[in-house]
Design a protein around this motif. Sequence first.
Motif, mmCIF file in Angstrom:
data_model
loop_
_atom_site.group_PDB
_atom_site.id
_atom_site.type_symbol
_atom_site.label_atom_id
_atom_site.label_comp_id
_atom_site.label_asym_id
_atom_site.label_seq_id
_atom_site.Cartn_x
_atom_site.Cartn_y
_atom_site.Cartn_z
ATOM 1 N N GLY B 319 98.039 -7.581 -62.831
ATOM 2 C CA GLY B 319 98.506 -9.194 -63.322
ATOM 3 C C GLY B 319 97.167 -10.147 -64.901
ATOM 4 O O GLY B 319 98.118 -9.785 -65.793
ATOM 5 N N LEU B 320 96.113 -9.775 -64.454
ATOM 6 C CA LEU B 320 95.171 -9.578 -65.892
ATOM 7 C C LEU B 320 95.817 -9.527 -67.281
ATOM 8 O O LEU B 320 95.788 -9.887 -67.710
ATOM 9 N N ALA B 321 96.087 -8.295 -66.483
ATOM 10 C CA ALA B 321 96.138 -7.002 -67.837
ATOM 11 C C ALA B 321 97.357 -8.141 -69.010
ATOM 12 O O ALA B 321 97.394 -8.195 -70.012
ATOM 13 N N HIS B 322 98.336 -8.024 -68.178
ATOM 14 C CA HIS B 322 99.461 -8.524 -68.089
ATOM 15 C C HIS B 322 99.370 -9.869 -69.390
ATOM 16 O O HIS B 322 99.140 -10.181 -70.531
ATOM 17 N N ALA B 323 98.612 -11.052 -68.382
ATOM 18 C CA ALA B 323 98.061 -12.309 -69.318
ATOM 19 C C ALA B 323 97.311 -12.003 -70.553
ATOM 20 O O ALA B 323 97.551 -13.025 -70.949
ATOM 21 N N ALA B 345 79.428 -6.929 -57.214
ATOM 22 C CA ALA B 345 80.200 -5.288 -57.453
ATOM 23 C C ALA B 345 81.585 -5.265 -57.896
ATOM 24 O O ALA B 345 82.146 -4.453 -58.706
ATOM 25 N N VAL B 346 82.713 -6.854 -56.876
ATOM 26 C CA VAL B 346 83.669 -6.567 -57.027
ATOM 27 C C VAL B 346 84.466 -6.821 -58.555
ATOM 28 O O VAL B 346 84.955 -6.589 -58.613
ATOM 29 N N ARG B 347 83.502 -7.764 -58.663
ATOM 30 C CA ARG B 347 83.881 -8.621 -59.629
ATOM 31 C C ARG B 347 83.585 -7.258 -60.974
ATOM 32 O O ARG B 347 84.124 -7.144 -61.601
ATOM 33 N N GLU B 348 82.830 -6.369 -60.989
ATOM 34 C CA GLU B 348 82.225 -5.515 -61.969
ATOM 35 C C GLU B 348 83.298 -4.248 -62.246
ATOM 36 O O GLU B 348 84.193 -3.615 -63.046
ATOM 37 N N ARG B 349 83.937 -3.564 -60.636
ATOM 38 C CA ARG B 349 85.149 -2.910 -60.492
ATOM 39 C C ARG B 349 86.301 -3.356 -61.402
ATOM 40 O O ARG B 349 86.964 -3.257 -61.461
ATOM 41 N N LEU B 350 86.163 -5.102 -61.068
ATOM 42 C CA LEU B 350 87.362 -4.948 -61.504
ATOM 43 C C LEU B 350 87.417 -5.380 -62.638
ATOM 44 O O LEU B 350 88.246 -5.820 -63.820
ATOM 45 N N VAL B 351 86.469 -6.362 -63.407
ATOM 46 C CA VAL B 351 86.558 -5.492 -65.564
ATOM 47 C C VAL B 351 86.736 -4.334 -65.575
ATOM 48 O O VAL B 351 87.488 -4.680 -66.587
ATOM 49 N N GLU B 352 86.571 -3.517 -65.000
ATOM 50 C CA GLU B 352 86.871 -1.778 -64.871
ATOM 51 C C GLU B 352 88.271 -1.665 -65.117
ATOM 52 O O GLU B 352 88.467 -1.207 -65.808
ATOM 53 N N GLU B 353 88.798 -2.417 -63.558
ATOM 54 C CA GLU B 353 90.201 -1.921 -63.590
ATOM 55 C C GLU B 353 91.154 -2.938 -64.644
ATOM 56 O O GLU B 353 92.046 -1.827 -65.373
ATOM 57 N N ARG B 355 90.022 -3.546 -68.014
ATOM 58 C CA ARG B 355 89.896 -2.953 -69.015
ATOM 59 C C ARG B 355 91.173 -1.565 -69.056
ATOM 60 O O ARG B 355 91.629 -1.642 -69.787
ATOM 61 N N ARG B 356 91.415 -1.113 -68.125
ATOM 62 C CA ARG B 356 92.175 0.365 -68.144
ATOM 63 C C ARG B 356 93.658 -0.208 -68.366
ATOM 64 O O ARG B 356 94.334 0.429 -68.833
ATOM 65 N N ALA B 357 93.471 -1.144 -67.452
ATOM 66 C CA ALA B 357 95.181 -1.520 -67.166
ATOM 67 C C ALA B 357 95.267 -2.456 -68.280
ATOM 68 O O ALA B 357 96.671 -2.207 -68.549
ATOM 69 N N VAL B 358 94.992 -2.401 -69.262
ATOM 70 C CA VAL B 358 94.946 -3.784 -70.508
ATOM 71 C C VAL B 358 95.586 -2.012 -71.300
ATOM 72 O O VAL B 358 96.055 -2.278 -72.140
ATOM 73 N N PRO B 369 90.883 -7.069 -77.157
ATOM 74 C CA PRO B 369 89.285 -8.138 -77.068
ATOM 75 C C PRO B 369 89.028 -6.841 -75.887
ATOM 76 O O PRO B 369 88.980 -6.381 -75.281
ATOM 77 N N ALA B 370 87.760 -7.129 -75.937
ATOM 78 C CA ALA B 370 86.556 -6.611 -75.506
ATOM 79 C C ALA B 370 86.998 -7.904 -73.868
ATOM 80 O O ALA B 370 87.048 -8.648 -73.855
ATOM 81 N N ILE B 371 86.044 -6.626 -72.674
ATOM 82 C CA ILE B 371 85.968 -7.267 -71.668
ATOM 83 C C ILE B 371 85.331 -7.349 -70.796
ATOM 84 O O ILE B 371 84.933 -6.349 -70.489
ATOM 85 N N GLU B 372 84.646 -8.293 -70.555
ATOM 86 C CA GLU B 372 83.218 -8.541 -69.630
ATOM 87 C C GLU B 372 82.979 -9.643 -68.472
ATOM 88 O O GLU B 372 83.819 -10.269 -68.429
ATOM 89 N N ALA B 373 82.782 -8.988 -68.345
ATOM 90 C CA ALA B 373 81.998 -10.538 -66.702
ATOM 91 C C ALA B 373 81.443 -11.236 -66.839
ATOM 92 O O ALA B 373 80.915 -11.379 -67.971
ATOM 93 N N GLY B 374 81.623 -12.047 -66.234
ATOM 94 C CA GLY B 374 81.014 -13.552 -66.561
ATOM 95 C C GLY B 374 79.883 -13.308 -65.798
ATOM 96 O O GLY B 374 79.141 -12.696 -65.599
ATOM 97 N N THR B 375 77.998 -14.447 -66.812
ATOM 98 C CA THR B 375 77.349 -14.126 -66.418
ATOM 99 C C THR B 375 76.465 -15.597 -66.147
ATOM 100 O O THR B 375 74.961 -15.326 -65.972
ATOM 101 N N VAL B 376 76.856 -16.810 -64.942
ATOM 102 C CA VAL B 376 76.098 -17.643 -64.826
ATOM 103 C C VAL B 376 76.095 -17.544 -63.375
ATOM 104 O O VAL B 376 75.383 -17.980 -63.394
ATOM 105 N N GLY B 377 76.936 -16.577 -62.590
ATOM 106 C CA GLY B 377 77.066 -16.383 -61.493
ATOM 107 C C GLY B 377 77.774 -18.182 -60.455
ATOM 108 O O GLY B 377 78.865 -18.622 -61.364
ATOM 109 N N PRO B 378 77.587 -17.494 -59.212
ATOM 110 C CA PRO B 378 78.124 -18.269 -58.475
ATOM 111 C C PRO B 378 78.280 -19.336 -58.285
ATOM 112 O O PRO B 378 79.004 -20.060 -58.350
#
Lengths: 405, 405
Positions: B319-323, B345-353, B355-358, B369-378
Amino acid sequence: MAVSSGLNEPGTLQQLRGSNQSGMRAYNERLVLSLVRRHGVLVKTEIAQMTGLSAQTISVIMRALEGEELLKRGEPIRGKVGQPSVPLSINGDGAFFIGLKVGRRSADLVLIDFLGCVRHALHIGYAYPEPDAIIAFVRNALAQMTSVLDEGLRDRVAGIGIAMPYQLWNWHEEIGAPRAVMDRWRRIDLRSEIAGMSSYPVYLQNDATAACAAELIFGHHGARQDFIYFYIGTFIGGGIVLNGSLYAGRSGNAGALGSMPVPGRDGNSEQLIDQASLMVLEGMLIADGIDPSPLWRTPDDWSGFEVHVARWLTVVARGLAHAIVASVSIIDFETVVLDGGMPSAVRERLVEETRRAVLALDLQGLDVPAIEAGTVGPIARALGAASLPLSDKYLIDQHTLMREA
Amino acid sequence: MAVSSGLNEPGTLQQLRGSNQSGMRAYNERLVLSLVRRHGVLVKTEIAQMTGLSAQTISVIMRALEGEELLKRGEPIRGKVGQPSVPLSINGDGAFFIGLKVGRRSADLVLIDFLGCVRHALHIGYAYPEPDAIIAFVRNALAQMTSVLDEGLRDRVAGIGIAMPYQLWNWHEEIGAPRAVMDRWRRIDLRSEIAGMSSYPVYLQNDATAACAAELIFGHHGARQDFIYFYIGTFIGGGIVLNGSLYAGRSGNAGALGSMPVPGRDGNSEQLIDQASLMVLEGMLIADGIDPSPLWRTPDDWSGFEVHVARWLTVVARGLAHAIVASVSIIDFETVVLDGGMPSAVRERLVEETRRAVLALDLQGLDVPAIEAGTVGPIARALGAASLPLSDKYLIDQHTLMREA
DNA sequence: AATAACTAAATAAGAGTGATTTATTTATTG
DNA sequence: CAATAAATAAATCACTCTTATTTAGTTATT
């Protein structure tokens, strides 16, 4: 000789610059010009109220702009208490701009005045665009363009804008040109070539984005601040207007609307360009053994193609509707403007069908945007090209605020 | 007491204002503060070069900012020819801001300093959010929040920001709250209520957009100028950053990313929120008879749900890839930032997946575009809430340029 | 109809503010 | 001590703002 890309310099990381008095004055002057352009006619006190600047400041600025002949005064308005107010409006003779549109079948060169009126226009047709031919066309035409102006006005030409499809060379098949010719486009830098012909600054912009600029600056609309613009030509493209100014994007490729993913007929996802472009209509006609060339030869009369046009409109509207809903999920555009190289009756039907198609989609959480037809007409792209130097030199935009000498 | 919405006043047609010297000075001061914040430490000559302002002007501005204790000088840098240069950096004690996050299961109140460090934090949990309880929580907490500051610093609290889901009352079912309680949200104006408790200006923003603001101002990234931000919480939302500033949109509802149409599993189109949100994961767990409550109780440890999380990630990434592809068709974002209420850890996997889906989609005509995880935290949302007054008072944005007193 | 009172627009003069230019001081290296 | 870079004070310049004045009309009164 100057070479400039348009509103934001793509590639260049534009540093944040500080502001000084001349930048402030330039900003205020552009602001006044933009307001007068938007409202047509304004008196000084109105401008003072709108800008929050003092009456005296406006008095000084107006005198300067009138001195440069960018504004002209009208007949004083009497019948109210107090001294009559002097209406001021844009002076059409204040500045001139040249626009070049390079299309699939033809190129147009226009000279417009400060009000956007076309003072002179030249046109060449071709089977497919060739760099050398177009360069020769411009070289021969430039002198002629300015010669229609009175002697004293010729030095008021402020620049040349070019509108052409992004990466034209990728479309040799669709354009029906020999690969070798299109490869020449890849190697040539049309902007530099044209910049070398004169001392004017030269701007280059995607053709659909240029059409959007024309709609923004010359369109008849009620001061829209944010809209998304779709131009359906051989391909499809568009532009984004945010806070009243064209957003060209970091790389100059904002509004690559043809690449938007939309649901295809077979359930898979397609790109919008595969549904909403004249190429699709052309393909439908050819598939049925019909000669599509009247589409381009008589762009005001498609009366022979009713069945296919109807079928095409359904596909286009469905694709556009998806793209529109995706757009307003990202930016809450209040308006969507649809335009393209088609008879105005067809365009009206497209608007109508797209409105319906949007309402058929899931809009939860969104404000439905108004969907309207473009108001500039068939010369939108050439006019938009010419608007690039106008905008760069005389209008405010979000970025150019504080960067004058 | 002041009530303010955030960056752009939604609904208010913001007129284009003129500029004067105080506006110019304010702009330059904000510019300097923004640059120092972005680079961490700068010496005066560097700032002069970056801004294009004269060394003397920077000297004056810096002295003023140092006098207000917004900047502090470091140890002079010796070892080079010439007078040692004095590094300047943001003074953490220069100003303070309060942020309130209202969530589905809990509310957080934080006090941050000028550097974004959390000086004090309070938390309440609940089964579902109730207006009265939250108002009481804030009322009791406010005095306590500022009391952690030294006596002399308490008057440097510059405002309160609130981050909460847009139109919370529409989600009573998903939130699991009685309809009557959620209807009270519809009638209450939390911003006014909180504004009445103190003299601080109060800002309100969608929670995901606030998280985006936190990422922009406090995130560890290399001066990104344009990015789109997705926050996957109970719902999904996001924010848009253009030219280095948050774009809140005409109605304050830009970044309604949950409403983006994406292909559903059955070939029909769905909204992104139906694929990419914790509600979906929760639904998967419930469907299999598993208690989902650890998702919220231990947001750092989802180890019991591996199978479902993997399945969920596939759906979310698609879904994210389409968006994402739709987004970059409109605005050529260079970066996509993904964040959300999930273990890192889940967030990192989400980023990875993602990227692939895009890359599995049709990207013709687009820059990936570059796809990255947020850096601010919870605490992104609470921090983002607190960043609203900071941004409004001390940082440049495209709109606030010329409108100071 | 003549006159006075009032109002609004326009602008000149002077004040104020902030950036720039020029010149000087300070601290350091070689 | 010469050279150099950073920092800044003083003088200058550009622009807007405030205040006061002029101009040109309307409205009310005689």
